[in-house]
Design a protein around this motif. Sequence first.
Motif, PDB file in Angstrom:
ATOM      1  N   LEU A  46       9.947 125.229  22.550  1.00  0.00           N
ATOM      2  CA  LEU A  46       9.998 124.674  23.899  1.00  0.00           C
ATOM      3  C   LEU A  46      10.930 125.506  24.771  1.00  0.00           C
ATOM      4  O   LEU A  46      10.607 125.830  25.920  1.00  0.00           O
ATOM      5  CB  LEU A  46      10.465 123.216  23.844  1.00  0.00           C
ATOM      6  N   ARG A  47      12.087 125.890  24.223  1.00  0.00           N
ATOM      7  CA  ARG A  47      13.000 126.755  24.986  1.00  0.00           C
ATOM      8  C   ARG A  47      12.358 128.120  25.244  1.00  0.00           C
ATOM      9  O   ARG A  47      12.486 128.690  26.336  1.00  0.00           O
ATOM     10  CB  ARG A  47      14.318 126.924  24.222  1.00  0.00           C
ATOM     11  N   GLU A  48      11.659 128.654  24.237  1.00  0.00           N
ATOM     12  CA  GLU A  48      10.967 129.929  24.421  1.00  0.00           C
ATOM     13  C   GLU A  48       9.915 129.825  25.523  1.00  0.00           C
ATOM     14  O   GLU A  48       9.710 130.767  26.300  1.00  0.00           O
ATOM     15  CB  GLU A  48      10.302 130.357  23.112  1.00  0.00           C
ATOM     16  N   SER A  49       9.238 128.686  25.595  1.00  0.00           N
ATOM     17  CA  SER A  49       8.204 128.524  26.624  1.00  0.00           C
ATOM     18  C   SER A  49       8.820 128.556  28.022  1.00  0.00           C
ATOM     19  O   SER A  49       8.210 129.060  28.966  1.00  0.00           O
ATOM     20  CB  SER A  49       7.443 127.211  26.405  1.00  0.00           C
ATOM     21  N   ARG A  50      10.030 128.009  28.154  1.00  0.00           N
ATOM     22  CA  ARG A  50      10.694 128.040  29.468  1.00  0.00           C
ATOM     23  C   ARG A  50      11.041 129.471  29.857  1.00  0.00           C
ATOM     24  O   ARG A  50      10.905 129.855  31.027  1.00  0.00           O
ATOM     25  CB  ARG A  50      11.955 127.177  29.419  1.00  0.00           C
ATOM     26  N   HIS A  51      11.463 130.251  28.876  1.00  0.00           N
ATOM     27  CA  HIS A  51      11.751 131.661  29.151  1.00  0.00           C
ATOM     28  C   HIS A  51      10.460 132.417  29.445  1.00  0.00           C
ATOM     29  O   HIS A  51      10.390 133.235  30.372  1.00  0.00           O
ATOM     30  CB  HIS A  51      12.468 132.266  27.953  1.00  0.00           C
ATOM     31  N   ALA A  52       9.428 132.147  28.653  1.00  0.00           N
ATOM     32  CA  ALA A  52       8.144 132.837  28.842  1.00  0.00           C
ATOM     33  C   ALA A  52       7.568 132.552  30.220  1.00  0.00           C
ATOM     34  O   ALA A  52       6.949 133.432  30.835  1.00  0.00           O
ATOM     35  CB  ALA A  52       7.165 132.402  27.759  1.00  0.00           C
ATOM     36  N   LYS A  53       7.757 131.325  30.717  1.00  0.00           N
ATOM     37  CA  LYS A  53       7.225 130.977  32.037  1.00  0.00           C
ATOM     38  C   LYS A  53       7.744 131.927  33.104  1.00  0.00           C
ATOM     39  O   LYS A  53       7.010 132.318  34.023  1.00  0.00           O
ATOM     40  CB  LYS A  53       7.604 129.531  32.372  1.00  0.00           C
ATOM     41  N   ARG A  54       9.011 132.322  32.975  1.00  0.00           N
ATOM     42  CA  ARG A  54       9.603 133.237  33.962  1.00  0.00           C
ATOM     43  C   ARG A  54       9.098 134.669  33.765  1.00  0.00           C
ATOM     44  O   ARG A  54       9.060 135.447  34.721  1.00  0.00           O
ATOM     45  CB  ARG A  54      11.118 133.209  33.854  1.00  0.00           C
ATOM     46  N   MET A  55       8.736 135.020  32.542  1.00  0.00           N
ATOM     47  CA  MET A  55       8.380 136.406  32.241  1.00  0.00           C
ATOM     48  C   MET A  55       6.892 136.694  32.391  1.00  0.00           C
ATOM     49  O   MET A  55       6.497 137.848  32.548  1.00  0.00           O
ATOM     50  CB  MET A  55       8.806 136.741  30.804  1.00  0.00           C
ATOM     51  N   LEU A  56       6.054 135.655  32.335  1.00  0.00           N
ATOM     52  CA  LEU A  56       4.611 135.877  32.279  1.00  0.00           C
ATOM     53  C   LEU A  56       3.995 136.283  33.611  1.00  0.00           C
ATOM     54  O   LEU A  56       2.852 136.746  33.633  1.00  0.00           O
ATOM     55  CB  LEU A  56       3.909 134.613  31.763  1.00  0.00           C
ATOM     56  N   ASP A  57       4.703 136.083  34.713  1.00  0.00           N
ATOM     57  CA  ASP A  57       4.114 136.475  35.992  1.00  0.00           C
ATOM     58  C   ASP A  57       4.831 137.682  36.598  1.00  0.00           C
ATOM     59  O   ASP A  57       4.845 137.870  37.809  1.00  0.00           O
ATOM     60  CB  ASP A  57       4.119 135.311  36.981  1.00  0.00           C
ATOM     61  N   GLY A  58       5.394 138.524  35.726  1.00  0.00           N
ATOM     62  CA  GLY A  58       6.103 139.698  36.214  1.00  0.00           C
ATOM     63  C   GLY A  58       5.726 140.962  35.477  1.00  0.00           C
ATOM     64  O   GLY A  58       4.668 141.063  34.846  1.00  0.00           O
ATOM     65  N   SER A  59       6.616 141.926  35.507  1.00  0.00           N
ATOM     66  CA  SER A  59       6.318 143.261  34.992  1.00  0.00           C
ATOM     67  C   SER A  59       6.157 143.296  33.484  1.00  0.00           C
ATOM     68  O   SER A  59       5.566 144.221  32.944  1.00  0.00           O
ATOM     69  CB  SER A  59       7.437 144.222  35.410  1.00  0.00           C
ATOM     70  N   ARG A  60       6.685 142.301  32.770  1.00  0.00           N
ATOM     71  CA  ARG A  60       6.592 142.291  31.309  1.00  0.00           C
ATOM     72  C   ARG A  60       5.494 141.350  30.817  1.00  0.00           C
ATOM     73  O   ARG A  60       5.512 140.884  29.689  1.00  0.00           O
ATOM     74  CB  ARG A  60       7.937 141.894  30.707  1.00  0.00           C
TER      75      ARG A  60
END
Length: 888
Positions: A544-558
């Motif tokens: 669940l914590r990883e999903s919160r981090h992934a949410k920020r990363m999935l719509d960017g350069s990575r």
Amino acid sequence: MAARTDTRSEAEGLAPPVIRTPDQRLRIFVSSTLRELAPERRSARAAIERLHLAPVMFELGARPHPPRELYRAYLQQSHVFVGLYWERYGWVAPGEAVSGLEDEYNLAPTLPKLIYIKEPAESRDAGLTALLARIRDTDNASFKYFSTPEELGELIEADLATMLAETFERSLEPAAPAKSIEVAAEETGVLPHPLSELVGREREVDSLVTALTRERGRLLTLTGPGGIGKSRLAIDVGNRVGTDFPGGVWFVDLSTVYDAALVPTAIAQSLGVRNAGDGPLMDKITTALANRKALLVIDNFEQVLDAATTLSALLAAAPELTMLVTSRTLLRVSGERTFEVGPLGLPALTRRTDVASVLASASAALFVERARAVKPDFEVTAENVEDVARICIALEGVPLALELAAARIRILPPATLIDRLDRGLALLAGGARDLPARQQTLRSTIEWSTQLLREDELLLLEQLGIFAGGFSLEAAEDVCVTPSGPRVLDLLETLVDSSLVRQQDRGERPFFTILATVREYALEKLADRGQLEEAGRRHANYYLRESRHAKRMLDGSRQADWVARLADERDNLRAAERFWLDHREWASAAEFAWNLYLYWWIGGHLGEVRVWMDEVLESGDELPDLTRAQALYFTGAITFWQDREERIVPGLTESARLFHAQHDRSGEAFALVSLALAVLSAPEPDMAVAEADLEKGVDLFRQAGDRWGEAMAFVTRGRVALMRQDLDGALACFTESLALTKLQRDDLGTAIALHHLGWVNLLRGDPATASAAFDESLAISARLGHVEGVAYGLEGFVGIAAASQDADRAGRLLGASESLRQQTGLYNARSFSFHEQAVQPIIDGPAAAVFERARAEGHDLSLEEAVSLALPAAVVRQRARTNMVDAN
């Protein structure tokens, strides 16, 4: 996409260069001794990653001498050799003439080499001095000196960029061979490629190959107890028969599946069939397999026996389909043929047991091979041959038991090992009497192996059983609780050395797996301690914590990196979601799904998410407003063109209202944009209502600072303009969307915006600009592994070909797109393409026969061939040249 030998035709002229995906990037093998240069290795890794290449290093565990088979396999998968040298030559194993450091250099004769030497050196080993002298005398290596880690990083980054530029320029020479496009695929059923050879199964392999290829047994079940080698045998057979199954050989791993209802999901995942929620998944699978001579290798079926009828249904629907299944028990369905996998042959104990006769037995050959993997100087001698034979006999020739015992040979000589085995197995013989005899042997061997562990190592092994499918080092460190002192990494190294845990190469991150039999044992022991529930909650909380981090990363350069990372963890993601659902913790279940929205979309998993959210909505419990809003969005937005009045429009309307009440501007905007799409899909669309929802959605996205959402809203506004025949307005909207996605460095959004720009420019009568847009959109989708985007890209080039009245090319590309949609389950999805109206004049004209013949031929193209056919070589060359300049 399948484990098969593709016959790829070469494109005319120079084909575009390879597009590599996150897990197929150029691999840079870094060689150094691990007792020095630690800061330098970190600097080298950072430099390689800055170029978006994949470093191949032995950082995990920092072993001074990793097994030769391991670094040989790593070298075989690498593309550039980087050597870092200072003072140490490294350890020379008994019986070896050179250190592992020099051996790595020797094993890479054809790789381009970049050599870096640290100065000053006060006491350089003589062996290293000689090696460096030999390297200087060759003409295939760059040779440079450095003094600080920072300087090294700059040198490596500059040299790699130059090397790649030179390699690319050479690829532009007219005589260069054509290259194919490699399309990323998150889910593939590619058969695993074990590092070691299959031992002692020649007869079984020949019999199974004959049964599959000559006798045409369509359902062949390999039976036998756990650890007997069914999976390894099936994998080897699958690799042997690839050319007999032009439709592909696909591996379906059921080791983490315990619900028979999820077997279609596992099969779809292996085939690359997307569950977009737009139709029954079994229908999609049967459509994908209907006309293909394919082989499914289905592993670990014993835990989902109720799904045997699912296999029968697939075989009935796909007459060319064959299945090779491994199971501890029979499936008991019509047409099943069985093959019992027995133990490996045992050596004979006689009064004068000799080395040659013992090694001639399959069990001893396997034991010795695995022993040498951990102790390269291990030999069977006249003094220890009887002990080796007794070990094989005590373990009854069960391959996994032999491997677990062989892993201990590094610290226990055969005499001590057999003594401990005799005592350990005798002590354990009273347990698990309800298991078959050889299953008791394996279970006892696993338990014996764990008794050799320290308490903290055993605790870690038991907790690792909570992971589904595999786990990263970061996940293990977070989820597993160890006594104060030892780090998870230190304990994990012991488990790897003991063959209880296996390490895999997943690009930049260490990744590990546990065999199903060992995982079963670990979970059972964890339950006995009363810690299963606690470990499951730590696991679910971590993801669940990883999903919160992934949410920020999935719509960017990575984005591409995170899609690949989440793909590695997909079984754990499902397990985490299942935990929240089973515990009726609906808020966590909905939040977890919402955070990973982009991943579910790109990977084609939205159908699964819809089922999860239906479970939330149908729970009968009172739901928090935000939870209900998120769940309603997923159940409505996925299939907005279906049941608009009955369910979709009311559901999305309520979702938007609830998001608004929670002051979630992005959520409200997403619901409004999807609501506008649903309204536009009506037989008589209300344009005014749709435009008002879109206008409000754009404003909300801007207030929330959500550029990705704003970009997608502009795409939808552009489609409304197209419906109004306002080409200039559509062009402005799609251009604005592209600017936003470029600012975010968002691959998926960029591909979508470019696709729409391609169509509006083609409709405006500018095929050259349209072709460039379709080209870049298709290349991005291929790199990202967004199969739906690849299908759209092919359809864009159908429009380009149709505009120039090229009936043959238009037909081939359309046939390839139709085949891709059928094979990936995307044929029911709402289409955002204009290719049907583009080809209608050809279908109605004199070139119809040429078009239909080419269309049929296009169905036989591989995905890589279709993409290579679509992408104009001249545009690819220019784009690649520009990208190389930017990289430098």
